[in-house]
Design an enzyme around this catalytic site. Structure first.
Site, PDB file in Angstrom:
ATOM      1  N   ILE A 137       0.782  -1.399  -0.033  1.00 15.83           N
ATOM      2  CA  ILE A 137       0.023   0.151  -0.037  1.00 15.83           C
ATOM      3  C   ILE A 137       0.768   1.274   0.078  1.00 15.83           C
ATOM      4  O   ILE A 137       0.234   2.270  -0.489  1.00 15.83           O
ATOM      5  CB  ILE A 137      -0.828   0.122   1.256  1.00 15.83           C
ATOM      6  CG1 ILE A 137      -1.861  -1.129   1.155  1.00 15.83           C
ATOM      7  CG2 ILE A 137      -1.507   1.372   1.252  1.00 15.83           C
ATOM      8  CD1 ILE A 137      -2.957  -1.393   2.232  1.00 15.83           C
ATOM      9  N   ASP A 290      -0.506  -6.261  13.522  1.00 18.11           N
ATOM     10  CA  ASP A 290       0.378  -6.845  12.294  1.00 18.11           C
ATOM     11  C   ASP A 290       1.833  -6.890  12.851  1.00 18.11           C
ATOM     12  O   ASP A 290       2.834  -6.342  11.977  1.00 18.11           O
ATOM     13  CB  ASP A 290       0.062  -5.766  11.005  1.00 18.11           C
ATOM     14  CG  ASP A 290       0.666  -6.462   9.798  1.00 18.11           C
ATOM     15  OD1 ASP A 290       0.666  -7.498   9.678  1.00 18.11           O
ATOM     16  OD2 ASP A 290       0.780  -5.567   8.835  1.00 18.11           O
TER      17      ASP A 290
END
Length: 509
Positions: A137, A290
């Site tokens: 991203i 994450d």
């Protein structure tokens, strides 16, 4: 836009997997039944020419996912943390998707920075490096602030990422709908809810202001945690497509040889990573969701540094208590209590037999604890637990998906540093500390006090609310009864009891 037109996207996905050789690798790693393997190859082979070629220098599965786009890459990143699902070899292959993707052009990065700052880049930064990391991203550059000389990390979204991501996720929604339609047994896993959750998480990643806010909250929660560092946000220079954080110098946890050369204690780092995650989840109800090796560094002094706050998890206080009791029950082998917690929380339908459920939980826990410490796997425990809860009618709880997944991720990080890491021994002190503070007598008194405070805010309205509720119940049970003096007596007694509780609690504080 969702709809049947996404069938083309799904067809091209299968064709790309066939063309890149990923189809056979995935089916093998997932140990798919022979009938499914044959069907997948028969359906995929005629469409092979439609597939994307990808980068031939990459392994087949990462090659296919990278060719298909950002949402596929993100799913690949998640699977790279699940060796219990895809196998250790495939998980290792997929790690290339975490932070080693090709960067976009430097000119484009400088253009985005100038647009977001509203002035030429040179007016804010005295130095601006080539990309130091590139993910699905965004990518990161190292820079130096002109006014203070402070080194910072500048994170920039990939050009056109928003549109590309929405296109991919639309196809995922269609896939989830087809799965639920064609396989009714899959509905307990709520595939559409999972995709909705995944979409919401990544849409937040596409607005770096939200990630900056997450980093700020995480920093505030953990600033006093010894051995754990969260870089501070440069709020005045962050925007929707760009985020600026303090630069964190350290070695990535994926570089084990460099960590060894620097003389760091890998056993301590592995234990700290697991304990920090549990402490943040249980104590704060807000955790980094994450925590793979690409998002963790070890500082020169041995501190653990967290990076990339696009995916964060949040748990309410009640869910934290439930999770802690379940963990502690397994640690103590108190399967009856684990079963009771599931029923109390409403996770298992009340018409099921609690003793049978406890016995089934024992079949999950005992084989795990019978293993050597180095072989105990939280991933395996969760897989077995899901099998049992499915049999007893428990639905997948979307609010726990991130917590469960992150636990497996952190376990993988710890194992990479210390193959002999005892997961339970590391987790026990953190869980026991939380339970002592939140499930003992002090916690009961604290909960009662909070309840009394909340009720006191509605004090003037309590008589009317109670009377209305009693009247409604009276009309339902005895529609012809007119005399309500018993309800009034009950109302007065309830008010007196509430007053006594508040007075006693106030006297004890």
């Amino acid at each position: 836009m969702r709809g049947p037109h996404n069938i083309w996207r799904l067809a091209r996905t299968g064709a790309t997997f066939e063309r890149t050789g990923a189809m056979g690798a995935v089916l093998e790693a997932m140990e798919a039944p022979r009938a499914i393997r044959v069907a997948a190859r028969v359906l995929g082979w005629p469409l092979k020419w439609l597939g994307l070629r990808g980068d031939p220098t990459m392994p087949p599965v990462p090659r296919a996912l990278q060719a298909l786009g950002p949402a596929y890459i993100k799913f690949g990143q998640i699977l790279s943390t699940r060796p219990d699902v895809v196998g250790p070899d495939m998980a290792l292959e997929l790690q290339v998707l975490q932070d080693k993707l090709p960067p976009f052009a430097m000119e484009e990065a400088r253009r985005v920075v100038a647009e977001e700052l509203g002035c030429p880049l040179e007016e804010v930064f005295s130095a601006f490096s080539e990309p130091v990391a590139a993910a699905s991203i965004a990518q990161v550059h190292r820079a130096t602030l002109l006014d203070t000389g402070r080194d910072v990390a500048v994170k920039i979204l990939r050009p056109g990422i928003e549109r590309a991501f929405r296109k991919d996720v639309d196809a995922f929604h269609l896939m989830a709908t087809l799965i639920e339609t064609l396989s009714p047994s899959s509905r307990r896993l709520r595939p559409r809810d999972v995709i909705d959750h995944f979409e919401g998480v990544v849409l937040q990643e596409l607005d770096l202001r939200i990630e900056a806010s997450a980093a700020g909250e995480f920093y505030a929660n953990t600033k006093d945690d010894d051995g754990f560092v969260v870089p501070q946000v440069e709020w005045g220079r962050s925007s929707r497509r760009m985020m600026v954080l303090g630069w964190a110098e350290g070695l990535p946890l994926s570089d084990l040889s460099a960590i060894d050369a620097a003389g760091h204690d890998k056993v301590r780092i592995a234990r700290d990573a697991l304990q920090m995650f549990l402490r943040h989840a249980l104590r704060d109800g807000y955790f980094h969701a994450d925590m793979h090796q690409g998002n963790l560094k070890v500082a020169p002094n041995g501190d653990l540094i967290a990076l990339d706050f696009g995916i964060m998890g949040r748990l309410d206080e009640y869910t934290r208590r439930v999770y802690a009791e379940i963990l502690m029950g397994f640690i103590r082998k108190d399967y009856r209590r684990v079963a009771e917690v599931h029923f109390e929380a409403g996770y298992v339908p009340p018409d099921r037999d609690i003793d049978e459920f406890a016995q089934a939980l024992r079949s999950v826990g005992e084989p795990i604890f019978d293993m050597e410490a180095s072989k105990i796997s939280m991933g395996r425990l969760l897989a077995f637990l899901f099998e049992v809860t499915e049999r007893f009618g428990m639905e997948t709880r979307t609010e726990l998906i991130l917590l469960q997944r992150t636990m497996v991720v952190v376990e993988g990080v710890g194992r990479s540093l210390d193959p002999d890491l005892n997961i339970w021994a590391a987790a026990r002190p953190v869980v026991e500390e939380y339970i002592t503070r939140n499930l003992g007598p002090q916690a009961v008194a604290r909960d009662l006090w909070r309840t009394a405070v909340v009720l006191s805010r509605f004090g003037p309205r309590l008589p009317q609310l109670a009377e209305a509720a009693l009247i409604a119940q009276s009309h339902t049970e005895r529609p012809k009864r007119e005399n309500r003096w018993p309800e009034r007596v009950l109302l007065g007694g309830g008010g007196l009891a509430l007053g006594l509780v508040v007075a006693l609690l106030w006297a004890t504080l």
